[in-house]
Design an enzyme around this catalytic site. Sequence first.
Site, short mmCIF file in Angstrom:
data_model
loop_
_atom_site.label_atom_id
_atom_site.label_comp_id
_atom_site.label_asym_id
_atom_site.label_seq_id
_atom_site.Cartn_x
_atom_site.Cartn_y
_atom_site.Cartn_z
N ASP A 182 0.86 -1.19 0.00
CA ASP A 182 0.00 0.00 0.00
C ASP A 182 0.90 1.24 0.00
OD1 ASP A 182 -2.02 1.61 2.57
OD2 ASP A 182 -1.98 1.92 0.39
N ASN A 221 -0.79 4.58 -0.24
CA ASN A 221 -1.56 5.80 0.10
C ASN A 221 -2.26 5.66 1.46
OD1 ASN A 221 -3.47 3.92 -0.56
ND2 ASN A 221 -4.71 5.31 -1.82
N ASP A 264 -4.38 3.62 2.76
CA ASP A 264 -5.77 3.18 2.94
C ASP A 264 -5.84 1.71 3.37
OD1 ASP A 264 -6.73 2.62 -0.58
OD2 ASP A 264 -5.13 1.81 0.67
N ASP A 278 -1.78 -1.34 -3.74
CA ASP A 278 -2.15 -0.61 -4.97
C ASP A 278 -1.03 -0.72 -6.02
OD1 ASP A 278 -1.80 1.92 -2.60
OD2 ASP A 278 -0.20 1.37 -4.00
N ASP A 319 -4.94 -10.97 -14.92
CA ASP A 319 -5.84 -12.05 -14.53
C ASP A 319 -7.24 -11.73 -15.06
OD1 ASP A 319 -6.01 -13.92 -11.44
OD2 ASP A 319 -7.28 -14.06 -13.21
N ASP A 347 -9.13 -17.18 -15.44
CA ASP A 347 -9.82 -17.70 -14.25
C ASP A 347 -10.82 -18.79 -14.66
OD1 ASP A 347 -10.35 -17.22 -11.37
OD2 ASP A 347 -12.35 -16.79 -12.09
N GLU A 378 -6.62 -21.48 -15.60
CA GLU A 378 -6.89 -22.19 -14.35
C GLU A 378 -7.88 -23.29 -14.67
OE1 GLU A 378 -9.47 -20.38 -11.54
OE2 GLU A 378 -8.54 -21.36 -9.83
N HIS A 417 -3.25 -17.55 -4.48
CA HIS A 417 -4.09 -16.76 -3.59
C HIS A 417 -5.29 -17.54 -3.05
CE1 HIS A 417 -5.94 -16.74 -7.47
NE2 HIS A 417 -7.05 -16.29 -6.93
N ASP A 418 -5.47 -18.77 -3.58
CA ASP A 418 -6.60 -19.60 -3.11
C ASP A 418 -6.14 -20.73 -2.20
OD1 ASP A 418 -8.12 -19.59 -6.42
OD2 ASP A 418 -8.47 -18.26 -4.70
O1 TEU Z 1 -10.87 -19.98 -8.31
C1 TEU Z 1 -11.67 -21.01 -8.76
C2 TEU Z 1 -11.95 -21.96 -7.71
O2 TEU Z 1 -12.58 -22.93 -7.99
C3 TEU Z 1 -11.39 -21.78 -6.35
O3 TEU Z 1 -11.88 -20.57 -5.79
C4 TEU Z 1 -11.88 -22.90 -5.51
O4 TEU Z 1 -13.28 -22.92 -5.65
C5 TEU Z 1 -11.53 -22.70 -4.07
O5 TEU Z 1 -10.49 -21.85 -3.94
C6 TEU Z 1 -11.16 -24.04 -3.54
O6 TEU Z 1 -12.26 -24.54 -2.89
C7 TEU Z 1 -10.89 -18.85 -9.15
C8 TEU Z 1 -10.09 -17.76 -8.48
O7 TEU Z 1 -8.74 -18.19 -8.35
C9 TEU Z 1 -10.72 -17.52 -7.12
O8 TEU Z 1 -9.95 -16.60 -6.36
C10 TEU Z 1 -12.12 -16.98 -7.35
O9 TEU Z 1 -12.77 -16.85 -6.10
C11 TEU Z 1 -12.93 -17.94 -8.23
O10 TEU Z 1 -12.22 -18.42 -9.36
C12 TEU Z 1 -14.16 -17.24 -8.78
O11 TEU Z 1 -13.72 -16.28 -9.71
CA CA Z 2 -3.64 1.72 -1.20
#
Ligand code: TEU
Ligand code: CA
Length: 541
Positions: A25, A27, A29, A33, A102, A203, A245, A319-320
């Site tokens: 970050d 700024n 908040d 960013d 993405d 995605d 993905e 990130h998931d």
């Molecule tokens: O993720 C698809 C997805 O199937 C995962 O979110 C999965 O359902 C979960 O993480 C495991 O149970 C993509 C993106 O990477 C995710 O961040 C989004 O939330 C999702 O699609 C919807 O766009």
């Molecule tokens: Ca920021």
Amino acid sequence: MLDKTKRGWFKSAVLYQIYPKSFQDTNGDGVGDLKGVISRLDYLQKLGIDGIWLSPVFASPQKDNGYDISDYCAIDPMFGPMEDMEALIAEAKKCGISIIMDLVLNHSSDQHPWFREAIKSKDNPYHDYYVWRDGEPDCPPNDMRAAFGGSAWAYVPHLGQYYFHQFAPEQPDLNWENPDMRRGLYGFIRFWVEKGVEGFRLDVIDQIAKEPDNFITGNGPKLHEFLRELSREAFCEEGLVTVGEAWGADVERAKLYSAPDGSELSMVFQFEHICLDQEEGKSKWEAIPLSLPKFKACMERWQHGLHGKGWNSLFMDNHDLPRIVSRWGDDGAYRVKSAKMLATMLHGMEGTPYVYQGEELGMTNIRLPLESYRDVEILNLYAERTAEGEAPEAVMEKIYARGRDNARTPMQWTAGENAGFTTGEPWLPVNPNYSVINAEAALADPDSVFYAYQKLIALRKEYAVIREGSFTLLCPEDEQVFAYTRDLGHAHLLVAANFTAEDAPFEIPEAFAGAKVLISNDGAPGKGLRPYEAYMLYIED
Ligand code: TEU
Ligand code: CA
């Protein structure tokens, strides 16, 4: 520097995923960013990566942290103005770093103008951009469930119809049967290519050919037809990198996705390996211990299956996913060593490695009070499971182990306030271990996880056997050791990794007697493997 106008430059590259909301970050908040990303390009250049996969920064109501896009050609003000995006593309290019955006092509936000029009009436020209079925209240077309809980059908009373959403109701699925809708998406992609973006992460791309009447979400009959058109119409430049993905991908399908002729994509993220520590046929929340022989067999299948026929992505974090050092390593006494072991194991294989922000620091999972969590998937899971009678503390343990917010806590830059991520209130709490785990400390420590990643990234550039060699699994049944060789003509590589906190018997093959140690997390290789020991040996015959 890689020639990024040529198809296939990604086969020598290492890519880095940034979750912008949690990266830096500037700024105050409390939200990361684009200026923050620009300010960290020197750090990324030092790591040696060739491209950044930037999680969505498009205009979004943020129901699913930007995976619900309301304007594909605008940057959400929380990340900064379009000028900042243009500056990032330009500044990154100067550092030899490509920007890979993405794109969410399976669904839009319910605030996207297309949906705002579609919901007005059945005969609105945009109505068929989404998936609608006539129906009566409280009687959805079928009992399909959404990934974030509840029915996959949302009712619109004034239309007397349901619309289909594989994720949140605020993420209505796009109808890929509609050619005008597809052309609209291709236009958005071309907008970004013209701005200098050099790749796209797509995605849930395996879900675009959904057929809900037949209960089909992933791997629909028209999937590869749509992907070939997408590639022809939108990914025209041969240097573009595209990674889909594809939770439902197997090796055979991945050969289509990553066909060397470029007819579809560059590669996919497949998740067979990542799902091995969950009960068969169950969700990720039902975790079981990882069977190393099963993991090895899976990686061998993918290495062999795509060698010369397609291309692998190599990843353990995103990130998931929960942080890999907490999931398959040891985030206690052996945190640094096991993080290096996991990286050495992965980066010795054929494919494009992806480093997720903080993975190069050995960042770990976190245990937060429920009210601190932000992920829609976590919050819905807690509500649903406790309503079904599951004990709250049992549900919390599952969230601690598998929740997506484990990966979304702010990047830990320094031991200072909020780990140097923000001068404001972070949108998600910083992991308290930032006092020890942070980039500043890592850069000052030659034995840090950071320098192991830097070395692994450099080795891929230096050794063709890592980029192109064949793969041979050793000791497939061993429960502690993952060892394999790579071969390319006279060049031979041995990768050995002990996945446990105990000593493990292991004999270095005779062919590697006197080999050069390219990297090791525990000094000179000796007899067997010490706890979490890992190394790469290289020899030419
Ligand atoms: O993720 C698809 C997805 O199937 C995962 O979110 C999965 O359902 C979960 O993480 C495991 O149970 C993509 C993106 O990477 C995710 O961040 C989004 O939330 C999702 O699609 C919807 O766009
Ligand atoms: Ca920021």
